[in-house]
Design an enzyme around this catalytic site. Structure first.
Site, mmCIF file in Angstrom:
data_model
loop_
_atom_site.group_PDB
_atom_site.id
_atom_site.type_symbol
_atom_site.label_atom_id
_atom_site.label_comp_id
_atom_site.label_asym_id
_atom_site.label_seq_id
_atom_site.Cartn_x
_atom_site.Cartn_y
_atom_site.Cartn_z
ATOM 1 N N HIS A 70 20.369 10.137 -14.153
ATOM 2 C CA HIS A 70 20.351 10.041 -15.614
ATOM 3 C C HIS A 70 20.188 11.411 -16.261
ATOM 4 C CE1 HIS A 70 16.287 10.802 -17.306
ATOM 5 N NE2 HIS A 70 15.861 10.522 -16.095
ATOM 6 N N CYS A 71 20.604 11.455 -17.539
ATOM 7 C CA CYS A 71 20.403 12.641 -18.373
ATOM 8 C C CYS A 71 19.950 12.125 -19.734
ATOM 9 C CB CYS A 71 21.685 13.473 -18.438
ATOM 10 S SG CYS A 71 23.097 12.568 -19.104
ATOM 11 N N LYS A 72 20.366 12.757 -20.804
ATOM 12 C CA LYS A 72 19.947 12.286 -22.130
ATOM 13 C C LYS A 72 20.791 11.090 -22.578
ATOM 14 C CE LYS A 72 19.102 13.692 -26.896
ATOM 15 N NZ LYS A 72 19.255 14.724 -27.912
#
Length: 114
Positions: A70-72
């Protein structure tokens, strides 16, 4: 990698990920955001490997475990998954749709948005 391949990348929603974690499933979470972002908000028990380092540090990701990246918002994590696959990573990689923003919206409002 062509468009068709990237569109077939497995994704998981924040709500589904939370349910599976609550069920005790062994899911490894890799956070590919920058350190200053992780300082603001992070998912519990995640491994922090910034996108620029993900290929060099791929040995820190256990290919035998299901892995959610995941990231933002989901863009960098998709790039991380593509880079890992191109570098020969054999494990099961799933993109967290909507990233930590979706987690904050749908699962845990106490996780700050930025």
């Amino acid at each position: 990698m062509d468009q068709a391949t990237s569109q077939q990348m497995p994704q998981i929603s924040a709500t589904e990920l939370k349910q599976r974690l609550d069920n005790g499933e062994d899911i490894q979470i890799v956070d590919v955001r920058e350190a200053n972002e992780v300082a603001i908000a992070k998912l519990p028990n995640s491994i922090h490997i910034p996108l620029a380092q993900v290929v060099n540090r791929m040995s820190e990701i256990d290919p035998a475990r299901e892995t959610v990246v995941h990231c933002k918002m989901g863009g960098r994590s998709a790039r991380a998954i593509q880079a890992l696959k191109q570098s020969g990573f054999t494990g099961n990689l799933t993109n967290l749709a909507g990233g930590i923003t979706a987690w904050s919206n749908d699962v845990d409002p106490s996780v700050p948005k930025y």
